[in-house]
Design a protein around this motif. Structure first.
Motif, PDB file in Angstrom:
ATOM      1  N   ARG A  58       0.832  -1.210   0.000  1.00 47.02           N
ATOM      2  CA  ARG A  58       0.000   0.000   0.000  1.00 47.02           C
ATOM      3  C   ARG A  58       0.863   1.254   0.000  1.00 47.02           C
ATOM      4  NH1 ARG A  58      -2.741  -2.934   3.983  1.00 47.02           N
ATOM      5  NH2 ARG A  58      -1.850  -1.599   5.614  1.00 47.02           N
ATOM      6  N   GLU A  59       1.911   1.233   0.817  1.00 47.22           N
ATOM      7  CA  GLU A  59       2.806   2.388   0.895  1.00 47.22           C
ATOM      8  C   GLU A  59       3.504   2.631  -0.438  1.00 47.22           C
ATOM      9  OE1 GLU A  59       3.816   1.990   5.694  1.00 47.22           O
ATOM     10  OE2 GLU A  59       5.235   1.253   4.197  1.00 47.22           O
ATOM     11  N   MET A  60       3.928   1.569  -1.081  1.00 49.09           N
ATOM     12  CA  MET A  60       4.575   1.701  -2.385  1.00 49.09           C
ATOM     13  C   MET A  60       3.641   2.321  -3.418  1.00 49.09           C
ATOM     14  SD  MET A  60       6.681  -1.880  -2.784  1.00 49.09           S
ATOM     15  CE  MET A  60       8.290  -2.141  -2.062  1.00 49.09           C
ATOM     16  N   GLY A  61       2.401   1.880  -3.424  1.00 47.49           N
ATOM     17  CA  GLY A  61       1.437   2.435  -4.365  1.00 47.49           C
ATOM     18  C   GLY A  61       1.240   3.923  -4.167  1.00 47.49           C
ATOM     19  N   LEU A  62       1.161   4.326  -2.909  1.00 46.69           N
ATOM     20  CA  LEU A  62       0.989   5.737  -2.583  1.00 46.69           C
ATOM     21  C   LEU A  62       2.221   6.538  -2.995  1.00 46.69           C
ATOM     22  CD1 LEU A  62      -0.896   7.762  -1.134  1.00 46.69           C
ATOM     23  CD2 LEU A  62       0.265   7.185   0.997  1.00 46.69           C
ATOM     24  N   LEU A  63       3.392   5.999  -2.720  1.00 48.59           N
ATOM     25  CA  LEU A  63       4.630   6.700  -3.057  1.00 48.59           C
ATOM     26  C   LEU A  63       4.798   6.850  -4.568  1.00 48.59           C
ATOM     27  CD1 LEU A  63       7.050   5.064  -0.477  1.00 48.59           C
ATOM     28  CD2 LEU A  63       6.254   7.433  -0.475  1.00 48.59           C
ATOM     29  N   ALA A  64       4.495   5.795  -5.300  1.00 44.54           N
ATOM     30  CA  ALA A  64       4.630   5.863  -6.754  1.00 44.54           C
ATOM     31  C   ALA A  64       3.754   6.966  -7.324  1.00 44.54           C
ATOM     32  CB  ALA A  64       4.276   4.517  -7.377  1.00 44.54           C
ATOM     33  N   GLU A  65       2.547   7.101  -6.793  1.00 46.16           N
ATOM     34  CA  GLU A  65       1.635   8.145  -7.258  1.00 46.16           C
ATOM     35  C   GLU A  65       2.161   9.533  -6.902  1.00 46.16           C
ATOM     36  OE1 GLU A  65      -3.209   9.013  -7.307  1.00 46.16           O
ATOM     37  OE2 GLU A  65      -2.352   7.546  -5.909  1.00 46.16           O
ATOM     38  N   ALA A  66       2.900   9.611  -5.780  1.00 41.44           N
ATOM     39  CA  ALA A  66       3.459  10.891  -5.349  1.00 41.44           C
ATOM     40  C   ALA A  66       4.776  11.214  -6.054  1.00 41.44           C
ATOM     41  CB  ALA A  66       3.673  10.882  -3.841  1.00 41.44           C
ATOM     42  N   GLY A  67       5.265  10.269  -6.845  1.00 39.31           N
ATOM     43  CA  GLY A  67       6.503  10.512  -7.592  1.00 39.31           C
ATOM     44  C   GLY A  67       7.758  10.040  -6.893  1.00 39.31           C
ATOM     45  N   CYS A  68       7.619   9.219  -5.857  1.00 34.85           N
ATOM     46  CA  CYS A  68       8.768   8.673  -5.137  1.00 34.85           C
ATOM     47  C   CYS A  68       8.927   7.210  -5.526  1.00 34.85           C
ATOM     48  CB  CYS A  68       8.570   8.796  -3.629  1.00 34.85           C
ATOM     49  SG  CYS A  68       9.897   8.042  -2.649  1.00 34.85           S
ATOM     50  N   HIS A  69      10.132   6.815  -5.899  1.00 36.25           N
ATOM     51  CA  HIS A  69      10.337   5.453  -6.386  1.00 36.25           C
ATOM     52  C   HIS A  69      11.357   4.661  -5.571  1.00 36.25           C
ATOM     53  CE1 HIS A  69       7.761   6.251  -9.809  1.00 36.25           C
ATOM     54  NE2 HIS A  69       8.371   7.426  -9.909  1.00 36.25           N
ATOM     55  N   ARG A  70      11.563   5.101  -4.335  1.00 32.52           N
ATOM     56  CA  ARG A  70      12.399   4.339  -3.400  1.00 32.52           C
ATOM     57  C   ARG A  70      11.692   4.301  -2.045  1.00 32.52           C
ATOM     58  NH1 ARG A  70      16.428   8.202  -5.196  1.00 32.52           N
ATOM     59  NH2 ARG A  70      17.919   7.311  -6.677  1.00 32.52           N
ATOM     60  N   ILE A  71      11.927   3.218  -1.305  1.00 34.17           N
ATOM     61  CA  ILE A  71      11.458   3.144   0.083  1.00 34.17           C
ATOM     62  C   ILE A  71      12.492   2.367   0.891  1.00 34.17           C
ATOM     63  CG2 ILE A  71      10.097   1.019  -0.293  1.00 34.17           C
ATOM     64  CD1 ILE A  71       8.064   2.150   1.769  1.00 34.17           C
ATOM     65  N   ALA A  72      12.753   2.829   2.111  1.00 30.96           N
ATOM     66  CA  ALA A  72      13.687   2.129   2.993  1.00 30.96           C
ATOM     67  C   ALA A  72      13.051   0.825   3.470  1.00 30.96           C
ATOM     68  CB  ALA A  72      14.038   3.006   4.191  1.00 30.96           C
ATOM     69  N   ALA A  73      13.872  -0.224   3.536  1.00 30.19           N
ATOM     70  CA  ALA A  73      13.405  -1.522   4.024  1.00 30.19           C
ATOM     71  C   ALA A  73      14.307  -1.969   5.169  1.00 30.19           C
ATOM     72  CB  ALA A  73      13.419  -2.547   2.895  1.00 30.19           C
ATOM     73  N   PRO A  74      14.080  -1.444   6.380  1.00 35.74           N
ATOM     74  CA  PRO A  74      14.903  -1.803   7.536  1.00 35.74           C
ATOM     75  C   PRO A  74      14.416  -3.110   8.167  1.00 35.74           C
ATOM     76  CG  PRO A  74      13.252  -0.202   8.185  1.00 35.74           C
ATOM     77  CD  PRO A  74      13.057  -0.439   6.712  1.00 35.74           C
ATOM     78  N   PRO A  75      15.175  -3.650   9.140  1.00 35.47           N
ATOM     79  CA  PRO A  75      14.791  -4.915   9.787  1.00 35.47           C
ATOM     80  C   PRO A  75      13.745  -4.717  10.881  1.00 35.47           C
ATOM     81  CG  PRO A  75      16.874  -4.163  10.679  1.00 35.47           C
ATOM     82  CD  PRO A  75      16.516  -3.192   9.584  1.00 35.47           C
ATOM     83  N   MET A  76      12.730  -3.928  10.603  1.00 35.67           N
ATOM     84  CA  MET A  76      11.695  -3.633  11.599  1.00 35.67           C
ATOM     85  C   MET A  76      11.014  -4.920  12.067  1.00 35.67           C
ATOM     86  SD  MET A  76      10.332  -1.235  13.287  1.00 35.67           S
ATOM     87  CE  MET A  76       8.930  -1.030  14.378  1.00 35.67           C
ATOM     88  N   GLY A  77      10.907  -5.072  13.383  1.00 33.66           N
ATOM     89  CA  GLY A  77      10.273  -6.247  13.955  1.00 33.66           C
ATOM     90  C   GLY A  77      11.252  -7.375  14.238  1.00 33.66           C
ATOM     91  N   ALA A  78      12.431  -7.317  13.605  1.00 27.56           N
ATOM     92  CA  ALA A  78      13.464  -8.329  13.836  1.00 27.56           C
ATOM     93  C   ALA A  78      14.714  -7.685  14.405  1.00 27.56           C
ATOM     94  CB  ALA A  78      13.787  -9.055  12.534  1.00 27.56           C
ATOM     95  N   HIS A  79      14.542  -6.516  15.008  1.00 26.07           N
ATOM     96  CA  HIS A  79      15.694  -5.738  15.457  1.00 26.07           C
ATOM     97  C   HIS A  79      15.974  -5.863  16.949  1.00 26.07           C
ATOM     98  CE1 HIS A  79      12.169  -3.231  16.097  1.00 26.07           C
ATOM     99  NE2 HIS A  79      12.860  -2.464  16.913  1.00 26.07           N
ATOM    100  N   GLN A  80      15.135  -6.609  17.676  1.00 28.84           N
ATOM    101  CA  GLN A  80      15.333  -6.706  19.118  1.00 28.84           C
ATOM    102  C   GLN A  80      15.676  -8.111  19.586  1.00 28.84           C
ATOM    103  OE1 GLN A  80      11.611  -4.940  20.492  1.00 28.84           O
ATOM    104  NE2 GLN A  80      12.605  -2.955  20.795  1.00 28.84           N
ATOM    105  N   GLN A  81      15.139  -9.126  18.904  1.00 30.10           N
ATOM    106  CA  GLN A  81      15.428 -10.504  19.266  1.00 30.10           C
ATOM    107  C   GLN A  81      16.443 -11.091  18.299  1.00 30.10           C
ATOM    108  OE1 GLN A  81      14.204 -11.845  22.047  1.00 30.10           O
ATOM    109  NE2 GLN A  81      13.107  -9.924  22.432  1.00 30.10           N
ATOM    110  N   PRO A  82      17.496 -11.747  18.788  1.00 31.87           N
ATOM    111  CA  PRO A  82      18.513 -12.323  17.897  1.00 31.87           C
ATOM    112  C   PRO A  82      17.990 -13.570  17.194  1.00 31.87           C
ATOM    113  CG  PRO A  82      18.974 -12.915  20.166  1.00 31.87           C
ATOM    114  CD  PRO A  82      17.815 -11.960  20.221  1.00 31.87           C
ATOM    115  N   GLY A  83      18.751 -14.026  16.197  1.00 25.20           N
ATOM    116  CA  GLY A  83      18.451 -15.319  15.603  1.00 25.20           C
ATOM    117  C   GLY A  83      17.852 -15.287  14.211  1.00 25.20           C
ATOM    118  N   LEU A  84      17.755 -14.129  13.569  1.00 25.79           N
ATOM    119  CA  LEU A  84      17.210 -14.085  12.219  1.00 25.79           C
ATOM    120  C   LEU A  84      18.144 -14.806  11.252  1.00 25.79           C
ATOM    121  CD1 LEU A  84      15.041 -12.874  10.252  1.00 25.79           C
ATOM    122  CD2 LEU A  84      16.638 -10.968   9.924  1.00 25.79           C
ATOM    123  N   ASN A  85      17.597 -15.737  10.490  1.00 20.57           N
ATOM    124  CA  ASN A  85      18.367 -16.451   9.488  1.00 20.57           C
ATOM    125  C   ASN A  85      18.530 -15.556   8.264  1.00 20.57           C
ATOM    126  OD1 ASN A  85      18.596 -18.197   6.968  1.00 20.57           O
ATOM    127  ND2 ASN A  85      18.903 -19.734   8.570  1.00 20.57           N
TER     128      ASN A  85
END
Length: 309
Positions: free
Chosen positions: A123-150
């Motif tokens: 949804r965010e990408m669709g909104l950004l594309a319409e606004a003329g923005c073609h990049r979005i940051a993709a951080p490790p949100m939700g996996a940044h506090q507990q260790p063990g991500l493969n």
């Protein structure tokens, strides 16, 4: 599971660069040295001047680009604004929306949470594309506090959202957070991007996060031209110790101890367009006039870059 052959092929992509479709090429405003200057609105967010005012301040200060956050954009839409209106206003200011900061949990292990995160990101990408923005940051949100991500699983998930981005016209740039328990340095990001084995894989580094997460500065040499399109530009003080630094510790480029010239020279050597985006969260700066902070920021950025030419 990605084959060893594909991993090696992807590492070759990082070593030599790769062609991408014309629709996905994002070239900053041309300069002699292929550098453009952008303001991440976090730098003046504490002044609470309002979403549209941030665009005005950015333009007045002399930047060619602005890096927005998704939450105020969504509030703008909810209050009656439209993405097309924002695209028009951005153009009227002579700016480009170079990137957007969002926090969809696309990378987490929990499948229902990840599914909701991917829908949010779409949804965010669709909104950004319409606004003329073609990049979005993709951080490790939700996996940044507990260790063990493969990291191999992370790579599969990154490849998936890159494919989602293709349908929406927005490229997710893999961002690492220095204080995260997962994906906290450049080496891990390079691995995930390589295993993802996708032509639009991109990495979003940050001077502070590189230092906070223990990335070595020589590691920038391993990143091919074009893989870093946006570089969060800031500096950090000599105290407290690295492990105790927080987002708010960031200072203007050149006001701390980061090897700014080394970083800039490494990016110049790649001979590829790069957007230096000033991203600060310094509460002392938030007490000052927003326009003066923005002006001071671009002046210090240019001073650092010009010292390397």
């Amino acid at each position: 599971m990605v084959s060893r052959r594909n991993i090696l092929k992807s590492l070759g992509l990082l070593a030599t660069g790769t062609a991408i479709s014309p629709a996905m090429v994002l070239t900053p405003a041309p300069t002699k040295h292929k550098i453009s200057y952008c303001l991440n609105v976090s730098t003046i967010r504490g002044q609470n001047i309002g979403f549209l005012k941030e665009f005005e301040i950015t333009a007045k200060a002399g930047y060619s680009g602005i890096e927005i956050w998704l939450d105020p954009l969504q509030k703008f839409i909810e209050s009656g604004g439209t993405a097309k209106e924002l695209a028009r206003r951005t153009k009227d200011h002579g700016l480009r929306i170079e990137n957007a900061i969002g926090f969809a949990p696309w990378i987490v292990d929990d499948e229902p949470t990840r599914a909701r995160g991917i829908e949010q990101l779409k949804r965010e990408m669709g909104l950004l594309a319409e606004a003329g923005c073609h990049r979005i940051a993709a951080p490790p949100m939700g996996a940044h506090q507990q260790p063990g991500l493969n990291l191999d699983r992370a790579a599969e998930r990154y490849r998936y959202i890159l494919e989602v981005g293709r349908t929406e016209g927005v490229v997710p740039h893999l961002e690492f957070w220095g204080a995260s328990t997962n994906l906290h340095n450049l080496a891990q990001s390079l691995y995930v991007a390589a295993v993802a084995d996708h032509p639009e894989a991109r990495i979003l580094p940050d001077v502070y996060h590189m230092y906070r997460g223990g990335s070595g500065w020589e590691s920038l040499k391993l990143v091919a031209p074009g893989i870093i399109e946006v570089f969060h530009f800031n500096d950090y003080p000599d105290s407290p110790p690295r492990e105790k630094l927080s987002d708010g510790s960031r200072v203007y480029p050149g006001d701390g101890i980061a090897p700014m010239q080394k970083i800039v020279k490494e990016m110049l050597a790649k001979e590829a367009p790069v957007v230096f985006s000033l991203e600060l969260f310094n509460r002392n700066y938030w007490e000052e006039d927003a326009l003066e902070v923005a002006k001071k920021g671009i002046e210090k950025m240019k001073r650092v870059v010009e010292s390397c030419l």
